[in-house]
Design an enzyme around this catalytic site. Structure first.
Site, PDB file in Angstrom:
ATOM      1  CE1 TYR A   1     -20.197  47.988 -15.199  1.00 39.13           C
ATOM      2  CE2 TYR A   1     -21.775  46.916 -16.637  1.00 39.13           C
ATOM      3  CZ  TYR A   1     -20.473  47.201 -16.293  1.00 39.13           C
ATOM      4  OH  TYR A   1     -19.459  46.695 -17.055  1.00 39.13           O
TER       5      TYR A   1
ATOM      6  NE  ARG B   1     -27.157  26.504 -26.543  1.00 39.50           N
ATOM      7  CZ  ARG B   1     -28.307  25.909 -26.916  1.00 39.50           C
ATOM      8  NH1 ARG B   1     -29.436  26.322 -26.394  1.00 39.50           N
ATOM      9  NH2 ARG B   1     -28.318  24.952 -27.808  1.00 39.50           N
TER      10      ARG B   1
ATOM     11  CE  LYS C   1     -17.486  43.441 -12.262  1.00 38.47           C
ATOM     12  NZ  LYS C   1     -18.688  44.249 -12.379  1.00 38.47           N
TER      13      LYS C   1
ATOM     14  CG  ASP D   1     -26.349  44.756 -10.129  1.00 38.85           C
ATOM     15  OD1 ASP D   1     -25.581  44.262  -9.282  1.00 38.85           O
ATOM     16  OD2 ASP D   1     -25.977  45.048 -11.282  1.00 38.85           O
TER      17      ASP D   1
HETATM   18  C1  LIG Z   1     -19.538  44.636 -13.452  1.00 35.37           C
HETATM   19  C2  LIG Z   1     -20.954  44.908 -13.169  1.00 35.37           C
HETATM   20  C3  LIG Z   1     -21.970  44.413 -13.992  1.00 35.37           C
HETATM   21  C4  LIG Z   1     -21.672  43.649 -15.262  1.00 35.37           C
HETATM   22  O1  LIG Z   1     -21.042  42.441 -14.990  1.00 35.37           O
HETATM   23  P1  LIG Z   1     -20.092  41.640 -16.029  1.00 35.37           P
HETATM   24  O2  LIG Z   1     -19.740  40.415 -15.283  1.00 35.37           O
HETATM   25  O3  LIG Z   1     -18.940  42.535 -16.351  1.00 35.37           O
HETATM   26  O4  LIG Z   1     -20.920  41.372 -17.254  1.00 35.37           O
HETATM   27  C5  LIG Z   1     -23.280  44.659 -13.632  1.00 35.37           C
HETATM   28  N1  LIG Z   1     -23.579  45.364 -12.518  1.00 35.37           N
HETATM   29  C6  LIG Z   1     -22.626  45.866 -11.710  1.00 35.37           C
HETATM   30  C7  LIG Z   1     -23.033  46.633 -10.499  1.00 35.37           C
HETATM   31  C8  LIG Z   1     -21.284  45.653 -12.001  1.00 35.37           C
HETATM   32  O5  LIG Z   1     -20.341  46.162 -11.201  1.00 35.37           O
END
Ligand SMILES: *Cc1c(COP(=O)(O)O)cnc(C)c1O
Length: 385
Positions: A106, A52, A203, A178
Site C-alpha cells: 500500500y 487511549r 475495509k 497485511d
Molecule cells: C487502506 C489500506 C491501508 C491503510 O489503512 P487506513 O485505514 O486507510 O489507514 C493499509 N494497507 C492496505 C492493504 C490498505 O488497503
C-alpha cells in the site's frame, strides 16, 4: 449448572466472540460507552481505564473477538490501518535494525517505511516477492522483520507465505502480513506461519465505508508492546468507531461470502468481453497465482482489476458512464467502488514506473460490493458501449 464450553464457527464468533455470558435484562445490542475515563479505585494505580489505553469495554470485547477470528492470542484495535502498521512495526524494530519489505505494498505503508523509518535509523530493503529466493538473498545479520501484503493492491497477486515463513522460522525473524485485501473470512495468515497480522479495519472488517480503524493481531506479550506504542504515539480509536466496527463485524461472514460470489461471476463475465483487454482476479484459472490462491485462501475475494482496450482514454469515458458503481478510493464495503490507481494509491509514480509493476494507464481497480451481481454486470455493460 455450568455450561460446557464449545468451540463456535467463524460466523458465530463474528457475532458473539469475546462477549460475556448473557444475563436477563442485558441489552442485545452491545452498548456504546462514550466515556474517555472511568472512576478509579482509591489507593492503587492498578486498573486505570482510559480510552487511549485500549482497555475500555467497547475495545476489550472487540479485541477478543478479532483475535478469535484471526486465530491469534491477542489483538489491538487502533485508529486506522496506518496507525496499526506504524505501531506494529515500531514494536518490532529499533534503530540499526533492518526491515525486508515486499515492494508490492500500500502507498501509505511504502511512505512510512521508506521516508519515516529510514529517517529513524531503520534500514529498509524493498524486495520483489515474485523473484525466486528473493528474501534469502537480501538477508543481513541486522534483519529483524519480513513484511508482506497479500493479496496485493491493485494487481491481485497472491503471495505464497509458506517459503517465507520457513525462512523466518529458521532464523528467528518476525513475519508480518497485511491481509486487509482478504479479511479473515478468506485468509488467516497465522495458519500459514505468520507471526503478526495487520488489517485496515476501514475495509472489510467494518465493511460500510463509515469507520476508519486498524487492527494488529499477535501473541499476548507482543500485543502489549504494540499497546505501549499506541499509548504514546496516540493511535487509539474512539469508542464510537469501535462500536460501529463491532456492528459491522457481525455481518462479516455473509458480506464477504456474497462479495466473493459476486466477484467470481463478474470476473468470468468480464473475461468474455472484447472491450476488456485483461482481467486480474485470482479466482480465474488463467491468473498467474491461481494455484497459490487455492492453497492460501478460502475465497478469492472481491478485489478485481480490469484493463480496457483503448487504455487511459477509454477508461475516462467508461468511468463517466457508470451509474451504480461509484468512483471512489477505498475498498471492502457493501457498495461497489471503482478507482484508477494512477490517480489514487500509485499517483506518486511516473507512468513508466507504474507500467513496470504491472499497472499501465487505463488499469481499473474494482471493489465489488453486495448488490445484485446482475445489476453490477448491467452497469459495466452499459458503460462499455
Ligand atoms: C487502506 C489500506 C491501508 C491503510 O489503512 P487506513 O485505514 O486507510 O489507514 C493499509 N494497507 C492496505 C492493504 C490498505 O488497503
Amino acid at each position: 449448572m455450568s455450561k460446557k464450553k464449545v468451540a463456535h464457527g467463524f460466523a458465530t464468533i463474528a457475532i458473539h466472540g469475546g462477549a460475556d455470558p448473557h444475563q436477563p435484562g442485558d441489552p442485545v445490542a452491545p452498548p456504546l460507552i462514550q466515556s474517555v475515563n472511568y472512576i478509579q479505585e482509591i489507593g492503587t494505580a492498578a486498573g486505570l481505564k482510559y480510552s487511549r489505553y485500549g482497555n475500555t469495554p467497547n475495545a476489550e470485547r472487540l479485541q477478543k473477538r478479532l483475535a478469535m477470528l484471526e486465530g491469534s492470542e491477542a489483538s489491538l484495535v487502533l485508529s486506522s490501518g496506518m496507525g496499526a502498521t506504524a505501531c506494529a512495526m515500531l514494536a518490532l524494530l529499533r534503530p540499526g535494525d533492518h526491515l525486508l519489505a515486499s515492494a508490492y505494498i500500500y502507498g501509505g505503508t511504502h511512505r512510512l517505511f521508506t521516508e519515516e523509518f529510514v529517517r529513524h535509523g531503520i534500514d529498509v530493503t524493498l524486495v520483489d516477492p515474485l523473484e525466486p529466493r528473493a528474501w534469502r538473498k537480501r538477508l543481513r545479520k541486522e534483519t529483524r522483520v519480513i513484511f508482506v501484503e497479500s493479496p496485493v493492491n491493485p494487481t491481485c497477486r497472491v503471495l505464497d507465505l509458506r517459503p517465507i515463513s520457513y525462512l523466518t522460522k529458521e532464523i528467528g525473524l518476525a513475519l508480518v502480513v497485511d491481509s486487509t485485501f482478504a479479511s479473515p473470512v478468506n485468509f488467516r495468515p497465522i495458519e500459514h506461519g505468520a507471526d503478526v497480522v495487520i488489517h485496515s479495519a476501514t475495509k472489510f472488517l467494518n465493511g460500510h465505508h463509515d469507520v476508519l480503524s486498524g487492527v494488529v493481531c499477535g501473541t499476548e506479550p507482543y500485543i502489549q508492546e504494540v499497546l505501549n506504542k499506541m499509548m504514546v504515539w496516540g493511535q487509539a480509536p474512539d469508542p464510537f468507531a469501535m462500536w460501529l466496527l463491532e456492528r459491522g463485524l457481525k455481518t462479516l461472514d455473509v458480506r464477504v461470502r456474497r462479495q466473493n460470489d459476486n466477484t467470481t461471476r463478474i470476473a468470468h463475465w468480464c473475461v468474455e468481453r472484447k472491450e476488456i483487454r485483461k482481467v486480474h482476479f485470482p479466482g480465474l484459472p488463467e491468473h498467474p497465482d491461481h494455484e497459490i490462491a487455492r492453497a492460501m485462501l478460502d475465497g478469492f475475494g472481491s478485489m478485481l482489476a480490469i484493463e480496457l482496450v483503448g487504455g487511459g482514454k477509454a477508461t475516462d469515458k467508461f468511468l463517466r458512464k457508470l451509474k451504480l458503481i461509484q468512483h471512489a478510493a477505498s475498498l471492502g464495503g457493501v457498495d461497489s467502488l471503482i478507482c484508477e490507481p494512477r490517480y489514487t494509491s500509485h499517483a506518486a509514480m511516473s507512468s513508466d514506473e507504474r507500467a513496470r509493476i504491472g499497472i499501465p494507464d487505463g488499469f481499473l481497480r474494482l471493489s465489488i460490493g453486495i448488490e445484485d451481481a446482475d445489476d453490477i454486470i448491467a452497469d459495466i455493460e452499459q458503460a462499455l458501449k
